[in-house]
Every structure is written in structure tokens, then in C-alpha cells.
Enzyme design. Structure first.
Site, short mmCIF file in Angstrom:
data_model
loop_
_atom_site.label_atom_id
_atom_site.label_comp_id
_atom_site.label_asym_id
_atom_site.label_seq_id
_atom_site.Cartn_x
_atom_site.Cartn_y
_atom_site.Cartn_z
N HIS A 26 0.84 -1.21 0.00
CA HIS A 26 0.00 0.00 0.00
C HIS A 26 0.87 1.27 0.00
CE1 HIS A 26 -2.88 -2.74 2.43
NE2 HIS A 26 -3.50 -2.52 1.29
N LYS B 289 -17.22 -5.79 8.74
CA LYS B 289 -15.97 -6.54 8.63
C LYS B 289 -15.19 -6.34 9.92
CE LYS B 289 -12.32 -6.91 5.14
NZ LYS B 289 -11.85 -6.31 3.90
N ARG C 230 -2.21 -6.53 -7.48
CA ARG C 230 -1.04 -7.35 -7.18
C ARG C 230 -0.85 -8.46 -8.20
NH1 ARG C 230 -3.09 -8.69 -1.30
NH2 ARG C 230 -4.91 -8.82 -2.64
N SER D 233 -2.68 -7.89 3.82
CA SER D 233 -2.87 -7.52 5.23
C SER D 233 -3.27 -8.73 6.05
CB SER D 233 -3.94 -6.43 5.36
OG SER D 233 -3.53 -5.27 4.68
#
Ligand code: PNS
Length: 173
Positions: free
Chosen positions: A17, A41, A96, A134
């Protein structure tokens, strides 16, 4: 003046990031890193913590001229609404791998349908960071692995102290 918003969960921010922040700040006059507050979440870090480590990571690990172009905000609701509030004409996202593409493409189309004046701009995550996620970083920290080199120092410190709490009480985390 070109303004872009970089929305995400950033729970926590990784070097992938941070690299996108630096590169997007070289393209746009102003970049808003927008931290999603998502009650559905379960996040490891609350927004204040996520924002604090992003602020430290930018100040400690990116050149000062980058820091001057970047601000950090939190949002809930739609990304395009947050973009409008900031006067942003662009949404920045990182890719990615091909596996990211399908969902990102769908989001970009939805966002353009909702706000035709706002375009999504993708940056290819730097090869050296393309494996980072993450969630996996959190898992590694959870089991006592060394996450330095994957996340900014501010995040590694925070993860280490959270992980110390987990190992003291194996029923949590
Ligand atoms: O870091 P993440 O979890 O991949 O970020 C996802 C994010 C925050 C970009 C996405 O969930 C989002 O935009 N959420 C806000 C709600 C919204 O605008 N949904 C419609 C987009 S299709």
C-alpha cells in the site's frame, strides 16, 4: 488540480500500500488515503489506530514532499461519495496479480456507473511487494513470525504488541 482518493481497509497498511501511496502522489497533485470504517468486517485495528500508523508510516518512510501531497481520512458508505466530498476525480487501487483484477474491474465499473465523472486508476503493485496481504501479515504476526520488511515499522511495532497479548492469552485473537 488533480485529486485522487485511495480507499481501502488498510488493516493494517503494508509496504504494498505504501508504495502505491508514493507512486500515486507522484501522479496526482493531492492524494487522500481513505480508511474504510466497515462495521460488517471485523478489523484488528480500529480506524484511529489504522490512521495513526498510516500517518507515521508516511512521515517516517516516505520523502517529505510525498507527505505534503497526501492526507488521510476515514469514511463509511460509498467510495464515490467520499471521493465527491474530497473533490477527487480519481479512485486509486493497486493490482497485485491477475486474481485481483476481476473484483477490481467490477468495482471500477460499479463506481463509474454511480459516478461517471470519477475514474479508477490502477497501479501495478511493485514486484517486491506483490505477495503481501494484510490478512496474511496478521496471521504471521499471530503466530509470532517476523513481519518487519512486510509492513512499515509503525505497523510492525503495533502488531508485535498485539501479538504479545495474544500469546499471553491463547483464547483471544
Ligand atoms: O482494502 P480493501 O478491503 O480491498 O478495500 C475495499 C474498498 C474499501 C475499496 C471497497 O470495499 C469499497 O469501496 N467500499 C466502500 C463501499 C462501496 O463504495 N461499495 C461499492 C464499490 S463497488
Amino acid at each position: 488540480m488533480s485529486v485522487a482518493i485511495y480507499p481501502g481497509s488498510f488493516d493494517p497498511i503494508t509496504y504494498g500500500h505504501l508504495d502505491i501511496v508514493e507512486r500515486a502522489a507522484a501522479v496526482f497533485d493531492r492524494l487522500v488515503v481513505a480508511v474504510l470504517r466497515n462495521p460488517r468486517k471485523a478489523a484488528l485495528f480500529d480506524e484511529d489506530d489504522r490512521i495513526e500508523v498510516i500517518r507515521r508510516a508516511i512521515a517516517e518512510e516516505l520523502p517529505p514532499e510525498v507527505g505534503r501531497r497526501v492526507s488521510i481520512d476515514r469514511f463509511d458508505g460509498l467510495t464515490v461519495e467520499a471521493a465527491r466530498r474530497h473533490g477527487a476525480g480519481f479512485v486509486v487501487r493497486g493490482l497485485r496479480a491477475v486474481s485481483d483484477f476481476e473484483s477490481e474491474l467490477q468495482m471500477a465499473h460499479f463506481n463509474r456507473k454511480l459516478a461517471p465523472g470519477i475514474d479508477t486508476v490502477f497501479f501495478m503493485t511493485a514486484l517486491e511487494h506483490a505477495y503481501l496481504s494484510s490478512s496474511l501479515v496478521k496471521e504471521i504476526a499471530r503466530f509470532g513470525g517476523d513481519v518487519r520488511g512486510m509492513v512499515p515499522a509503525a505497523v510492525a511495532e503495533r502488531l508485535q504488541s498485539v501479538a504479545a497479548g495474544w500469546s499471553a492469552d491463547p483464547t483471544v485473537g
